[in-house]
Write a protein that holds these residues in place. Structure first.
Motif, PDB file in Angstrom:
ATOM      1  N   VAL A 104      -0.231  28.974 -22.555  1.00  0.00           N
ATOM      2  CA  VAL A 104      -0.546  30.470 -22.441  1.00  0.00           C
ATOM      3  C   VAL A 104      -0.025  31.126 -23.626  1.00  0.00           C
ATOM      4  N   HIS A 132      -5.247  30.776 -16.116  1.00  0.00           N
ATOM      5  CA  HIS A 132      -4.989  31.043 -17.912  1.00  0.00           C
ATOM      6  C   HIS A 132      -4.637  30.034 -18.311  1.00  0.00           C
ATOM      7  N   MET A 133      -3.615  28.757 -17.754  1.00  0.00           N
ATOM      8  CA  MET A 133      -3.721  27.545 -18.316  1.00  0.00           C
ATOM      9  C   MET A 133      -4.849  26.951 -18.342  1.00  0.00           C
ATOM     10  N   GLU A 179       9.632  30.190  -9.062  1.00  0.00           N
ATOM     11  CA  GLU A 179       8.826  31.483  -9.071  1.00  0.00           C
ATOM     12  C   GLU A 179       8.147  31.663  -7.902  1.00  0.00           C
ATOM     13  N   ASN A 236       8.580  34.090 -19.985  1.00  0.00           N
ATOM     14  CA  ASN A 236       7.001  34.457 -19.671  1.00  0.00           C
ATOM     15  C   ASN A 236       6.914  36.003 -20.018  1.00  0.00           C
ATOM     16  N   TYR A 255       1.415  22.064 -17.461  1.00  0.00           N
ATOM     17  CA  TYR A 255       0.240  22.387 -16.541  1.00  0.00           C
ATOM     18  C   TYR A 255      -0.876  22.105 -17.139  1.00  0.00           C
ATOM     19  N   CYS A 280      -1.144  35.596 -18.681  1.00  0.00           N
ATOM     20  CA  CYS A 280       0.090  35.246 -17.551  1.00  0.00           C
ATOM     21  C   CYS A 280       0.356  36.588 -16.884  1.00  0.00           C
ATOM     22  N   SER A 281       0.296  36.395 -15.391  1.00  0.00           N
ATOM     23  CA  SER A 281       0.292  37.630 -14.632  1.00  0.00           C
ATOM     24  C   SER A 281       1.804  38.101 -14.838  1.00  0.00           C
ATOM     25  N   LEU A 282       2.809  37.194 -15.198  1.00  0.00           N
ATOM     26  CA  LEU A 282       4.115  37.796 -15.216  1.00  0.00           C
ATOM     27  C   LEU A 282       4.272  38.552 -16.589  1.00  0.00           C
ATOM     28  N   CYS A 298       4.349  35.662 -10.437  1.00  0.00           N
ATOM     29  CA  CYS A 298       3.389  34.711 -11.034  1.00  0.00           C
ATOM     30  C   CYS A 298       2.459  34.525 -10.076  1.00  0.00           C
ATOM     31  N   GLU A 299       1.144  34.428 -10.267  1.00  0.00           N
ATOM     32  CA  GLU A 299      -0.045  34.618  -9.509  1.00  0.00           C
ATOM     33  C   GLU A 299      -0.413  33.368  -8.984  1.00  0.00           C
ATOM     34  N   VAL A 300       0.114  32.303  -9.494  1.00  0.00           N
ATOM     35  CA  VAL A 300      -0.015  30.900  -8.754  1.00  0.00           C
ATOM     36  C   VAL A 300       1.251  30.745  -7.933  1.00  0.00           C
ATOM     37  N   CYS A 305      -3.693  27.551 -12.016  1.00  0.00           N
ATOM     38  CA  CYS A 305      -3.379  28.898 -13.144  1.00  0.00           C
ATOM     39  C   CYS A 305      -4.649  29.022 -13.855  1.00  0.00           C
TER      40      CYS A 305
END
Ligand code: SF4
Length: 327
Positions: free
Chosen positions: A88, A286-287, A226, A141, A52, A113-115, A198-200, A284
């Motif tokens: 991440v 975060h990425m 996911e 994750n 990513y 990471c949301s996870l 995962c928020e994505v 994402c």
């Protein structure tokens, strides 16, 4: 400073990414890329980059690229003093677990990471109390503290194999609820899940998949596990980012959509100019904290170094090594 020599040195790298980076943008990247390549030599460093990452990182400064599983495996073989993890925080922790004597840097420690943030070590202990004797399979994750409470790790690429390798009829799979539900459809093993997402990938919907089919007749749709199960059910194929990339190389669809993070399509398209990529884009955040300037800064200042409490590192490492041993 941009010089003719610098542009000449980096020209072969630009050839790799010219299909996804306009010429006007290249000078912005070229100076950092040139500096990073020199710093890698000086520090005896390697850069591990997740699928990513943006193309100028993925194709121009990374030494090893891949999904979480590939990065975990390759991290064990790295022959360098320094690892920069372009990804991440949990990925940098995993690299450190597998390379305790190397310096592992993350260019921005806020890359979460949301996870990973959906569960704590105390939550895992509560699950064990609630389901005594049921093994805990934890998606990579996750934090090192959560891995340390687990029996074995898994990735989206090997989750079914890992679950079935345990030889039991029930497992707890944490923290991704959708991954757990998608894997449960492929195995006889009963899977108890956690409510992490995962928020994505959770933003993709079945209606969106149907709209893609209507708007792009003949498109082949690949979904990451996911994604919610109803999205996976509407897709033509589900797999990890490595599986998606392999699918495109093998099947060479005329038109394809990858239901995953935005940069994945850019990175895969570079090697497949004959494939048309439809790009619904879920980014994402975060990425995207990882950039060329902060990779350069990490190597210049040797920050931010990733450390793991030794009290839990051995247990967390065992869970990752057990996963890597599953073939
Ligand atoms: S894409 Fe999803 S799983 Fe991957 S780092 Fe971002 S939030 Fe976490």
């Amino acid at each position: 400073m941009l010089t003719t020599g610098l542009l000449e040195r980096t020209a072969p790298l630009y050839d790799r990414v010219r299909s996804v980076i306009p010429p006007i943008e290249w000078p912005v990247f070229a100076e950092d890329i040139d500096a990073i390549l020199a710093l890698k030599r000086e520090r005896n460093a390697v850069i591990l980059a997740h699928n990513y990452m943006t193309p100028e990182i993925f194709h121009c400064v990374a030494d090893i690229v891949g999904d979480s599983l590939a990065l975990a495996r390759e991290a064990m073989k790295v022959d360098a003093d320094v690892i920069v993890l372009a990804g991440v925080h949990f990925m940098a922790e995993t690299a450190k677990l597998l390379n305790p004597n190397k310096t592992v840097l993350i260019p921005d420690s806020r890359a979460g990471c949301s996870l990973a943030e959906s569960i704590t070590a105390a939550d895992v202990r509560l699950m064990r109390e609630r389901y005594p004797g049921v093994p805990v399979v934890t998606y990579v994750n996750s934090s090192a503290a959560v891995k340390a409470e687990s029996d074995i790790c898994c990735t989206s690429g090997n989750a079914r194999k890992v679950v079935e390798s345990l030889g039991v009829d029930t497992v707890i799979m944490l923290p991704d609820e959708y991954l757990a539900q998608n894997i449960a459809k492929q195995t006889q093993v009963k899977i108890l899940s956690w409510a992490g997402h995962c928020e994505v990938h959770e933003r993709f919907t079945a209606a969106e998949v149907r709209a893609l089919r209507r708007d792009y007749p003949g498109v082949v749709i690949l979904a990451h596990p996911e994604c919610p199960p109803e999205v996976v059910a509407e897709a033509d194929y589900a797999g990890s980012t490595a599986d998606m990339s392999a699918f495109v190389g093998r099947e060479k669809p005329a038109k394809v959509v990858l239901l995953t993070e935005c940069s994945m399509a850019d990175n895969v398209s570079v090697g497949h100019p004959d494939v048309s990529f439809v790009r619904p884009c879920n980014l994402c955040p975060h990425m995207k904290r990882i950039t060329l300037p902060n990779i350069r800064h990490a190597l210049e200042t040797m920050t931010e170094e990733v450390t793991i409490d030794p009290a839990l590192a051995d247990r967390a490492r065992l869970a990752v090594e057990r996963m890597v041993a599953v073939r």
